[in-house]
Write an enzyme that holds these catalytic residues in place. Sequence first.
Site, mmCIF file in Angstrom:
data_model
loop_
_atom_site.group_PDB
_atom_site.id
_atom_site.type_symbol
_atom_site.label_atom_id
_atom_site.label_comp_id
_atom_site.label_asym_id
_atom_site.label_seq_id
_atom_site.Cartn_x
_atom_site.Cartn_y
_atom_site.Cartn_z
ATOM 1 N N ASP A 36 40.099 28.835 32.683
ATOM 2 C CA ASP A 36 40.018 30.137 33.340
ATOM 3 C C ASP A 36 39.464 30.022 34.759
ATOM 4 O OD1 ASP A 36 37.236 30.022 33.223
ATOM 5 O OD2 ASP A 36 37.074 31.328 31.474
ATOM 6 N N LYS A 58 42.003 35.013 35.447
ATOM 7 C CA LYS A 58 42.262 36.315 36.047
ATOM 8 C C LYS A 58 41.683 36.320 37.456
ATOM 9 C CE LYS A 58 42.049 38.594 31.539
ATOM 10 N NZ LYS A 58 41.902 37.339 30.780
ATOM 11 N N MET A 171 28.767 40.725 34.083
ATOM 12 C CA MET A 171 29.976 41.188 34.774
ATOM 13 C C MET A 171 29.853 42.671 35.123
ATOM 14 S SD MET A 171 32.708 39.251 32.268
ATOM 15 C CE MET A 171 31.916 40.012 30.825
#
Length: 205
Positions: A36, A58, A171
Amino acid sequence: MPAGFVYLVGAGPGPLDLLTLKAASLLKNADVIVYDRLIQPAVLDLATPTAERIFMGKLLGGPVSQQDDIHALLLQKAREGKTVVRLKGGDPFMFGRGGEEAEFLAAHDVAFEVVPGVSSALAAPLRAGIAVTHRGVSSCVAFVTGHETQDDAGGLDWEALARIQTLVFVMAVDNVRRIATRLIAHGRSPSTPVAIIQKAFWDNE
């Protein structure tokens, strides 16, 4: 069909020296690495030159790899008889959707193992000199995903959260104001000390 194997591996908070010995060993023997956005290049350099490296992260403002695509890829490579390392930042089960991947693999009879990693939820405060628990100060800590603070869809119990001594929102930088407003509305003192930490171990940025 040949029997492959998938390792769901936590890469830790970033630096190579915070990778576990087991994770390093698996990288050196993997046929395929599915990684990732949070994986630093030095970690990937542990893999053999012949290992297939597939980015499925992402990127902000860029294409997003859907979770279904990741599931399909892991299944495909395992059914090809490959040893697959699914490399995830931090710990695979700490807000990393590793649980969903484990459920998918189990449902499709794919052999897998979960390898823990050091979560940024613990490592980032430590790097900043903050103890998330401390005798006589805080004997309770809760870890909360910042992605579910925009509305009530996540079912967060704000009244309960407001009473917990130490809160770690992961996050959550874009939602700091919303989080503070909700906590204060549910009884948290406005004078509560707060630390905002970004890229705690990314010294090169």
